[in-house]
Scaffold this active site. Structure first.
Site, mmCIF file in Angstrom:
data_model
loop_
_atom_site.group_PDB
_atom_site.id
_atom_site.type_symbol
_atom_site.label_atom_id
_atom_site.label_comp_id
_atom_site.label_asym_id
_atom_site.label_seq_id
_atom_site.Cartn_x
_atom_site.Cartn_y
_atom_site.Cartn_z
ATOM 1 N N ASP A 126 -17.018 57.911 26.328
ATOM 2 C CA ASP A 126 -18.460 58.200 26.373
ATOM 3 C C ASP A 126 -18.626 59.537 27.100
ATOM 4 O O ASP A 126 -17.728 59.963 27.832
ATOM 5 C CB ASP A 126 -19.202 57.090 27.129
ATOM 6 C CG ASP A 126 -20.687 57.048 26.800
ATOM 7 O OD1 ASP A 126 -21.115 56.120 26.089
ATOM 8 O OD2 ASP A 126 -21.432 57.967 27.247
ATOM 9 N N HIS A 154 -29.057 50.239 4.970
ATOM 10 C CA HIS A 154 -29.414 49.473 6.164
ATOM 11 C C HIS A 154 -30.776 49.946 6.613
ATOM 12 O O HIS A 154 -30.922 50.843 7.403
ATOM 13 C CB HIS A 154 -28.372 49.744 7.256
ATOM 14 C CG HIS A 154 -28.611 48.955 8.506
ATOM 15 N ND1 HIS A 154 -28.733 47.602 8.518
ATOM 16 C CD2 HIS A 154 -28.727 49.344 9.800
ATOM 17 C CE1 HIS A 154 -28.907 47.184 9.771
ATOM 18 N NE2 HIS A 154 -28.915 48.230 10.565
ATOM 19 N N ARG A 212 -27.687 37.914 9.760
ATOM 20 C CA ARG A 212 -29.077 37.610 10.110
ATOM 21 C C ARG A 212 -29.715 36.715 9.045
ATOM 22 O O ARG A 212 -30.394 35.730 9.369
ATOM 23 C CB ARG A 212 -29.858 38.927 10.254
ATOM 24 C CG ARG A 212 -29.483 39.638 11.545
ATOM 25 C CD ARG A 212 -30.059 41.036 11.633
ATOM 26 N NE ARG A 212 -29.983 41.528 13.004
ATOM 27 C CZ ARG A 212 -30.058 42.809 13.346
ATOM 28 N NH1 ARG A 212 -30.209 43.741 12.408
ATOM 29 N NH2 ARG A 212 -29.991 43.170 14.606
HETATM 30 O O1 TXD Z 1 -26.342 47.589 12.223
HETATM 31 C C1 TXD Z 1 -26.108 48.608 12.799
HETATM 32 N N1 TXD Z 1 -25.334 49.503 12.256
HETATM 33 C C2 TXD Z 1 -26.656 48.860 14.151
HETATM 34 C C3 TXD Z 1 -26.746 50.223 14.597
HETATM 35 C C4 TXD Z 1 -27.033 47.808 15.010
HETATM 36 C C5 TXD Z 1 -27.346 48.081 16.330
HETATM 37 C C6 TXD Z 1 -27.340 49.424 16.893
HETATM 38 N N2 TXD Z 1 -27.168 50.446 15.920
HETATM 39 C C7 TXD Z 1 -27.049 51.833 16.362
HETATM 40 O O2 TXD Z 1 -25.858 51.981 17.143
HETATM 41 C C8 TXD Z 1 -28.138 52.333 17.282
HETATM 42 O O3 TXD Z 1 -29.300 52.668 16.546
HETATM 43 C C9 TXD Z 1 -27.462 53.537 17.894
HETATM 44 O O4 TXD Z 1 -27.525 54.649 16.998
HETATM 45 C C10 TXD Z 1 -26.006 53.090 18.042
HETATM 46 C C11 TXD Z 1 -25.619 52.685 19.460
HETATM 47 O O5 TXD Z 1 -26.503 51.707 19.930
HETATM 48 P P1 TXD Z 1 -26.419 51.176 21.454
HETATM 49 O O6 TXD Z 1 -27.412 50.105 21.607
HETATM 50 O O7 TXD Z 1 -24.999 50.931 21.833
HETATM 51 O O8 TXD Z 1 -26.940 52.479 22.242
HETATM 52 P P2 TXD Z 1 -26.646 52.882 23.769
HETATM 53 O O9 TXD Z 1 -26.519 51.665 24.614
HETATM 54 O O10 TXD Z 1 -27.654 53.915 24.127
HETATM 55 O O11 TXD Z 1 -25.196 53.555 23.695
HETATM 56 C C12 TXD Z 1 -24.953 54.766 23.043
HETATM 57 C C13 TXD Z 1 -23.937 55.497 23.861
HETATM 58 C C14 TXD Z 1 -24.445 55.940 25.240
HETATM 59 O O12 TXD Z 1 -23.656 55.378 26.268
HETATM 60 C C15 TXD Z 1 -24.323 57.466 25.196
HETATM 61 O O13 TXD Z 1 -23.984 58.041 26.457
HETATM 62 C C16 TXD Z 1 -23.223 57.637 24.173
HETATM 63 O O14 TXD Z 1 -23.520 56.684 23.166
HETATM 64 N N3 TXD Z 1 -23.112 58.993 23.621
HETATM 65 C C17 TXD Z 1 -21.930 59.586 23.366
HETATM 66 N N4 TXD Z 1 -20.676 59.153 23.504
HETATM 67 C C18 TXD Z 1 -19.668 60.008 23.179
HETATM 68 N N5 TXD Z 1 -19.891 61.241 22.699
HETATM 69 C C19 TXD Z 1 -21.143 61.724 22.542
HETATM 70 N N6 TXD Z 1 -21.356 62.955 22.055
HETATM 71 C C20 TXD Z 1 -22.224 60.881 22.878
HETATM 72 N N7 TXD Z 1 -23.578 61.010 22.844
HETATM 73 C C21 TXD Z 1 -24.103 59.864 23.300
#
Ligand code: TXD
Length: 308
Positions: A33, A175, A151
């Site tokens: 991350d 989706h 779901r």
């Molecule tokens: O059915 C599906 N595909 C989905 C999709 C179901 C649930 C969530 N879905 C999507 O997954 C949601 O709309 C988001 O686009 C992602 C991630 O969801 P999450 O709930 O895990 O979001 P968080 O908790 O905010 O975590 C995202 C993390 C966060 O810790 C950021 O710091 C990190 O991504 N992040 C990065 N990591 C590495 N590299 C980069 N560049 C980066 N940018 C942000």
């Protein structure tokens, strides 16, 4: 030989995905991350849970992609999640920049890995990974259909008061709110649900399935679902690492199947160690085919907005 899975993004979905993988002893995990200390902290916490839970797998966290080197599978969850009132497409610009960078990094360290994308807008970000990575399309896929069918299965089981284990369901398309749940291929112990419920009830459950992600966002208020998304992503990881040949709806690059070409959209596939080993084409009614085309058109218009 031990397998290795990289999980990019250690937020809600990423951390839960990593937890499920190590607990099931599917593979060692590299958790990355951009937030300093966070993937390291979560990985160490999971290592310290291992003696209690009894798993032998190893998890390492870092802000540096070098730890992902040689991964068999990469799960991409980096990006922003939805807040109440946002559509998945509202995330486009921000997540496009993140996913472009993430893809370059992960391909650098694991050029052979199979990539499972989770980040929204799901189909569009999966298409972006396909373009930026230049990978074999068999090795790039998005997780959506496993969750959407889970779901739908949940709502069918709740409605009929039966075990979810006996319910199977079928969903096609992107989706988003245009996804296409197919009632006649959704069954309880082999019996089509069209034999067990009236059309009005089926329509209500389909509508709830389409809006299920938003229902959770509305309740949580600060983010989106993660228990069921991580479970779904891990089912795909397991199918690949264990060469299970499972039939799952996944977002994959179509090359003419269902009349869709050069576009990532949700279709049934066979998942095994080679990735997408087959795209399964079934006969659709005119109405179902039209709904799938509308869903594909919605994905295509968002892909066009990226300008790649
Ligand atoms: O059915 C599906 N595909 C989905 C999709 C179901 C649930 C969530 N879905 C999507 O997954 C949601 O709309 C988001 O686009 C992602 C991630 O969801 P999450 O709930 O895990 O979001 P968080 O908790 O905010 O975590 C995202 C993390 C966060 O810790 C950021 O710091 C990190 O991504 N992040 C990065 N990591 C590495 N590299 C980069 N560049 C980066 N940018 C942000």
């Amino acid at each position: 030989m031990r397998n290795k899975v990289a999980v990019i993004g250690a937020g809600h979905v990423g951390a839960t995905t990593a937890q499920r993988i190590v607990e099931k002893e599917l593979a060692d995990v590299a958790l990355v991350d951009i937030v300093e200390g966070m993937p390291q902290g979560k990985a160490l916490d999971l290592m310290e849970a291992a003696p209690v839970e009894g798993y032998n797998t190893i998890i390492e966290g870092s802000n540096d992609y070098a730890i992902t080197k040689g991964s068999d599978v990469v799960v991409v969850t980096a990006g922003l999640p939805r807040k109440p009132g946002m559509s998945r497409d509202d995330l486009l610009a921000k997540n496009q920049a993140i996913i472009t960078e993430v893809t370059k990094q992960l391909v650098k360290y694991s050029p052979e890995a199979i990539i499972i994308n989770v980040t929204n807008p799901l189909d569009v970000m999966t298409q972006l990974i396909q373009i930026v990575s230049g990978n074999d399309p068999k090795k790039v896929m998005g997780m959506a259909g496993v969750l959407d069918t889970a779901r739908f299965r949940t709502f069918i089981a709740m409605e009929l008061g039966v075990s979810v284990r006996d319910v199977s369901a079928f969903v096609l398309g992107g989706h988003g709110d245009s996804m296409v749940p197919l009632a006649r291929y959704s069954t309880v112990a082999g019996i089509p649900i069209t034999e067990l419920m009236d059309q009005e009830t089926i329509d209500r459950l389909i509508q709830r399935t389409r809006k299920a992600g938003g229902e959770i966002v509305g309740l949580l208020k600060t983010g989106s679902a993660y228990y069921s998304p991580s479970a779904s992503a891990v089912a795909m990881v397991e199918a690949i690492l264990r060469d299970q040949k499972r039939i799952f709806p996944c977002a994959v690059m179509c090359s003419g199947q269902y009349g869709i070409k050069d576009l990532v959209v949700g279709v049934p596939v066979k998942l095994g160690s080679a990735g997408i080993e087959e795209i399964i084409e079934i006969k659709l009614t005119d109405e179902e085919a039209a709904a799938l085309q509308r869903s594909a058109d919605a994905v295509r218009s968002t892909v066009a907005k990226m300008g790649v």
